[in-house]
Motif scaffolding. Structure first.
Motif, short mmCIF file in Angstrom:
data_model
loop_
_atom_site.label_atom_id
_atom_site.label_comp_id
_atom_site.label_asym_id
_atom_site.label_seq_id
_atom_site.Cartn_x
_atom_site.Cartn_y
_atom_site.Cartn_z
N GLU A 255 5.69 -43.80 -49.75
CA GLU A 255 5.81 -42.42 -49.25
C GLU A 255 5.66 -41.41 -50.38
OE1 GLU A 255 8.73 -39.87 -46.20
OE2 GLU A 255 9.35 -41.83 -46.97
N PHE A 256 4.43 -41.16 -50.80
CA PHE A 256 4.17 -40.11 -51.77
C PHE A 256 4.04 -38.74 -51.08
CE2 PHE A 256 2.07 -42.53 -55.57
CZ PHE A 256 3.33 -43.00 -55.93
N ASN A 257 4.17 -38.71 -49.77
CA ASN A 257 4.02 -37.44 -49.04
C ASN A 257 5.36 -36.89 -48.58
OD1 ASN A 257 4.44 -39.53 -47.19
ND2 ASN A 257 3.40 -38.44 -45.55
N LEU B 90 14.74 -36.04 -50.76
CA LEU B 90 15.17 -37.07 -51.70
C LEU B 90 15.20 -38.43 -51.02
CD1 LEU B 90 18.21 -35.39 -53.52
CD2 LEU B 90 15.83 -35.53 -54.31
N HIS B 91 14.82 -39.46 -51.76
CA HIS B 91 14.97 -40.83 -51.29
C HIS B 91 16.45 -41.11 -51.04
CE1 HIS B 91 15.04 -45.28 -51.66
NE2 HIS B 91 13.85 -45.20 -51.07
N VAL C 182 18.92 -31.02 -51.79
CA VAL C 182 19.61 -31.80 -52.81
C VAL C 182 20.63 -32.76 -52.23
CG1 VAL C 182 21.57 -30.24 -53.29
CG2 VAL C 182 20.53 -31.58 -55.17
N THR C 183 20.75 -32.80 -50.90
CA THR C 183 21.74 -33.69 -50.29
C THR C 183 21.07 -34.64 -49.30
OG1 THR C 183 22.25 -32.00 -48.62
CG2 THR C 183 23.64 -32.08 -50.59
N SER C 184 20.79 -34.15 -48.10
CA SER C 184 20.25 -34.98 -47.04
C SER C 184 19.48 -34.12 -46.06
CB SER C 184 21.38 -35.70 -46.30
OG SER C 184 20.98 -36.16 -45.04
N PRO C 185 18.41 -34.64 -45.46
CA PRO C 185 17.69 -33.87 -44.46
C PRO C 185 18.57 -33.44 -43.29
CG PRO C 185 16.44 -35.82 -45.08
CD PRO C 185 17.78 -35.96 -45.71
N VAL D 252 10.54 -41.53 -53.21
CA VAL D 252 10.37 -42.97 -53.39
C VAL D 252 11.57 -43.55 -54.11
CG1 VAL D 252 7.85 -42.91 -53.33
CG2 VAL D 252 9.04 -42.52 -55.48
N SER D 253 11.62 -44.89 -54.16
CA SER D 253 12.84 -45.56 -54.63
C SER D 253 13.03 -45.52 -56.14
CB SER D 253 12.85 -47.01 -54.15
OG SER D 253 11.74 -47.71 -54.68
N GLY D 254 11.94 -45.35 -56.90
CA GLY D 254 12.10 -45.33 -58.34
C GLY D 254 10.80 -45.58 -59.07
N PRO D 255 10.85 -45.73 -60.40
CA PRO D 255 9.65 -45.88 -61.21
C PRO D 255 8.76 -47.05 -60.80
CG PRO D 255 11.52 -45.34 -62.61
CD PRO D 255 12.07 -45.57 -61.24
N ALA D 256 9.36 -48.16 -60.37
CA ALA D 256 8.54 -49.32 -60.00
C ALA D 256 7.67 -48.99 -58.79
CB ALA D 256 9.44 -50.52 -59.70
#
Length: 491
Positions: A118-120, A124-125, A320-323, A459-463
């Motif tokens: 999900e790059f779109n 926040l993840h 900064v919290t949740s949708p 997304v979940s992180g760098p990986a």
């Protein structure tokens, strides 16, 4: 006695006694106040919280409550009488079609198919959201007396005071309305400030959700280009002269999608240009709490130094919290505030009290500052990972500006046939297992080039970022010519 009345009376009593204590002096303990005033511990807690929101008292966990040091002087009231002329200038066609196009918004709201990166995304993840703190805040909020009762239509006084303090010393709780998130606040502001058929100046490119709101209200968005220092004042002044517009919508901090910050030398100039045109500036301060770790000190909102009521300020806790924590605020001065209030009441009556109470619990908890620091560090790390991966895998893309806040990168595509390139990239990326946001919805007129917006916050992180960029490289194979001299991914 009714709980709310008890809280107000106790707060008044404590406020009147503050002069007995020197700045930094400790107030009586909660137990002493319970015994002295014969009220419940909850009443004491809420009365003290009200004084904290007003900046009169500070609390230290495990130590108690203390008188705050004297705040800086509040600016003298400004002259808002000019608004009577601006608000009455409601010319324009009698009937204007109000088409609603949600496609640009749905790109960031719709979840991609399973297995697609999900790059779109626009939020926040889940790994970055304060889920435990939100759950705890909601549980505590549900135990507050009257938590499920009808709230004041303007919002809980304590929450209005908190948003006012976050905006700046020149803004008071009386200037603030609590809204159901930033999108609702933008819709209210645009309907209040411009009649159907009127032009509204917008940054180019800009947030598609705002463009959708404007068009749904029958307004005509007029683009004003931005550069890495934000909107260009010379073009803004020319646009006011050419259109007679009475509204300019901007994001001075971490502009969506470019990430630009309005330069210090342009801030007062933008407000002055609008004031000279008898116009309002709608300041969408959506990303203030998405600053990256080690970024430069943030400039104050435009509304913080605006005694004449030119700026209508929009902010929210959602990003900064949740949708689902759809709690935001509108701040304004002068006659326009009553119009904003009337439209909001007609549209939604009020923001649900449990959400407001939960927001108060969340921002008042010790974990709030820790969450903000954690998000700042994570966003910087993910931005660095995405930039490095793109530089290695897709040097053909151009990054005009490296943001110091927000959650995405705005990339220009190479090639002359920009519309075809953009559509081809988006389609090929989805087939390769990565969803990207096309650039076209961010422009209200013809775009100067093809773009894509890539989110590193969703997304979940760098990986996952590295894998997503690898998939995007696969998707773009054969679509771009090799990069020429100087055509590389550089901020």
């Amino acid at each position: 006695m009714h709980e709310r009345s008890s809280v107000a009376e106790l707060a008044t009593a404590l406020r009147g006694e503050l002069n007995r204590y020197s700045p930094g002096g400790k107030l009586p303990s909660s137990r002493a106040l319970v015994e002295r005033f014969r009220v419940s511990p909850v009443t004491v807690s809420r009365a003290v919280a009200q004084l904290v929101a007003e900046g009169l008292v500070v609390t230290r966990p495990g130590s108690g409550a203390f008188r705050a040091h004297s705040p800086a002087g509040v600016p003298a009231p400004g002259d808002t009488s000019w608004q009577e002329v601006s608000l009455s200038g409601d010319g324009g066609p009698a009937a204007v079609p109000r088409a609603v196009d949600a496609s640009g918004v749905l790109v960031t709201l719709a979840a991609p198919p399973p297995g697609v990166i999900e790059f779109n995304g626009g939020y926040l993840h889940s790994s970055l959201q304060p889920e435990r703190a939100l759950s705890a805040a909601l549980a505590r909020a549900g135990r507050r007396p009257g938590a499920w009762g009808r709230p004041p239509t303007d919002g809980l006084p304590e929450l209005r005071a908190w948003f006012a303090r976050e905006t700046g010393p020149g803004v008071s709780a009386a200037d603030v309305l609590i809204t159901a998130g930033g999108q609702s606040a933008l819709a209210t502001a645009l309907r209040a400030l411009a009649p159907p058929g009127a032009p509204v100046l917008v940054e180019s490119p800009t947030y598609p959700g705002m463009l959708a709101v404007a068009r749904a209200a029958g307004l005509r968005p007029v683009p004003v280009p931005v550069d890495p220092d934000g909107v260009r004042p010379d073009l803004l002044a020319a646009a006011f002269r050419a259109t007679g517009a009475r509204v300019f919508v901007c994001q001075p901090l971490f502009q969506n999608p470019t990430g630009a910050v309005l330069a210090a030398g342009r801030r007062s100039e933008v407000v002055a240009i609008a004031r000279a045109a008898g116009a309002f500036v709608v300041e969408d301060d959506f990303a203030r709490r998405l600053v990256h770790e080690d970024a430069d000190p943030l400039p104050a909102p435009l509304a913080a130094d605006d005694p004449d009521g030119v700026v209508v300020h929009v902010c929210s806790l959602t990003k900064v919290t949740s949708p689902s924590l759809r709690v935001g605020a509108l701040a304004a001065r002068g006659p326009v505030l009553e119009r904003l209030r009337a439209i909001q009441v007609v549209d939604s009556f009020f923001v649900p009290r449990p959400l407001q109470e939960a927001a108060l619990e969340l921002v008042g908890a010790p974990s709030w500052s820790h969450h903000l620091r954690s998000v700042a560090a994570e966003l910087k790390s993910r931005r660095t990972a995405m930039t490095a991966a793109l530089l290695t895998e897709l040097p053909e893309l151009v990054l005009p500006h490296l943001p110091s806040g927000g959650g995405s990168l705005w990339l220009r595509l190479p090639g002359a046939d920009t519309a075809a390139d953009e559509s081809a990239v988006v389609s090929a990326a989805l087939r390769a297992g990565v969803a990207v946001a096309p650039g076209r919805p961010y422009f209200c007129a013809e775009p100067p080039a093809g773009h894509v917006r890539l989110s590193y916050a969703a997304v979940s992180g760098p990986a996952e970022i590295t894998e997503g960029v690898r998939r995007l490289r696969t998707a773009c194979d054969g679509l771009f010519a090799p990069p020429g001299r100087g055509d590389s991914l550089r901020p």
